[in-house]
Design an enzyme around this catalytic site. Sequence first.
Site, PDB file in Angstrom:
ATOM      1  N   ALA A   1     -10.141   0.136  -7.787  1.00  0.00           N
ATOM      2  CA  ALA A   1     -10.823  -0.857  -8.355  1.00  0.00           C
ATOM      3  C   ALA A   1     -10.302  -2.275  -8.544  1.00  0.00           C
ATOM      4  CB  ALA A   1     -10.800  -0.352 -10.046  1.00  0.00           C
TER       5      ALA A   1
ATOM      6  N   GLN B   1      -8.698  -3.952 -10.767  1.00  0.00           N
ATOM      7  CA  GLN B   1      -7.361  -4.061 -11.308  1.00  0.00           C
ATOM      8  C   GLN B   1      -6.685  -2.795 -11.059  1.00  0.00           C
ATOM      9  OE1 GLN B   1      -5.653  -6.352 -13.041  1.00  0.00           O
ATOM     10  NE2 GLN B   1      -7.290  -7.789 -12.752  1.00  0.00           N
ATOM     11  N   SER B   2      -6.470  -2.381  -9.723  1.00  0.00           N
ATOM     12  CA  SER B   2      -5.921  -1.186  -9.069  1.00  0.00           C
ATOM     13  C   SER B   2      -4.343  -1.389  -9.436  1.00  0.00           C
ATOM     14  CB  SER B   2      -6.286  -0.761  -7.719  1.00  0.00           C
ATOM     15  OG  SER B   2      -5.341   0.305  -7.110  1.00  0.00           O
ATOM     16  N   ASN B   3      -3.802  -0.372 -10.196  1.00  0.00           N
ATOM     17  CA  ASN B   3      -2.309  -0.377 -10.049  1.00  0.00           C
ATOM     18  C   ASN B   3      -1.581   0.176  -8.960  1.00  0.00           C
ATOM     19  OD1 ASN B   3      -1.641  -1.190 -12.734  1.00  0.00           O
ATOM     20  ND2 ASN B   3      -2.779   0.820 -13.288  1.00  0.00           N
TER      21      ASN B   3
ATOM     22  N   GLY C   1      -3.144  -0.237  -6.002  1.00  0.00           N
ATOM     23  CA  GLY C   1      -3.470  -1.315  -4.890  1.00  0.00           C
ATOM     24  C   GLY C   1      -2.145  -2.186  -5.097  1.00  0.00           C
TER      25      GLY C   1
END
Length: 337
Positions: free
Chosen positions: A75, A77-79, A81
């Site tokens: 998403a 706000q992917s952690n 990523g």
Amino acid sequence: MPIDLDDQPRITLGHWPTPLEDCRRLTEALGGPRILVKRDDVNGLGAGGNKLRKLEFLLGAALADGADTIITFGAVQSNHGRQTAAACARLGLRCELVLTKAVPMSGDAYDSSGNMLLDLLYGAHVHLCADEAETVAAYEGIVRIAAAEGRKTATLPVGGSNAVGVLGYVSAAAELYAQLGDTHVDRIVVAVGSAGTAAGLAAGIGLLGWPVRLDGACISHPAGESEADIRRLVGETGALLGTPVANLDHLRLDDSAIGPGYGVPTPQMWEAVRLFARTEGITLDPVYSGKAAAALVAAVRAGTIGADETIVFMHTGGLPGLFAYAPELVRSSENPE
Ligand SMILES: Cc1ncc(COP(=O)(O)O)c(C=O)c1O
């Protein structure tokens, strides 16, 4: 049974073991169960979090395969990523993040702060996609260009959750078991998203023969779906290791803290975030660890978790995500439930 992961390609990215903290003020505030917090949020690289353990195996395998370009998904706000971007920076790999607008949130903080800011800071190539079709097209374009430029790609799944990534939390279970020594623990509470973290813990607990319960707090999918994901991943991990996990009787899923949906704040989540912050100075995130903590608080209040139990709360990180939700946090502080 000891767990042997020595044959698996691995590259060290974090600091191990992560601290295990006895949270006395939190325990007192909850009126009973002793809460130990396993601080996987402070494991070092890229602002920390649970993905580092998975990435040690995923990127270890990618490097062994000769990859120079890592592609992954998440998403906005992917952690996962963000930690992949940081790990790629550390290892000198090109990082391509295909991020899909999967959460009904917008505004400057959500779109440009938190994990997004760090993705760019760590030098990732960010591809923002509106939907599934754009995501597929972006991915195919990245693979095509890499091939034309003679680069070798490795594609990591959402959340780093496949059998290789799961090994990170098989290893975490062994680490925690050794760290606890003689301390008896009744249950471990962990957030469940793409399910790799819970699957690794579940497999590790099973392989160790450790008599502890694992309570998974679902933050995106209903309990039945999450349990099926965990069971599938545990099966695939057992096959990878050549050691099937005999049973998962220790596993329970609770989806009561999801609220309206993935990434959508709830009053109970903000209450839990404030509770951990004000009793222990521990920062949770609104999407994962905050909702897992809300599930823990609700279970204590309902008496499902007994006042005489000892619990390990697995802090899976996500701090940067808190800044993406700054306006919502401020609003919730003005009108606490
Ligand atoms: C901070 C944080 N906690 C928990 C999770 C859930 O882990 P998993 O996807 O392995 O279930 C994630 C996944 O992105 C995460 O970023």
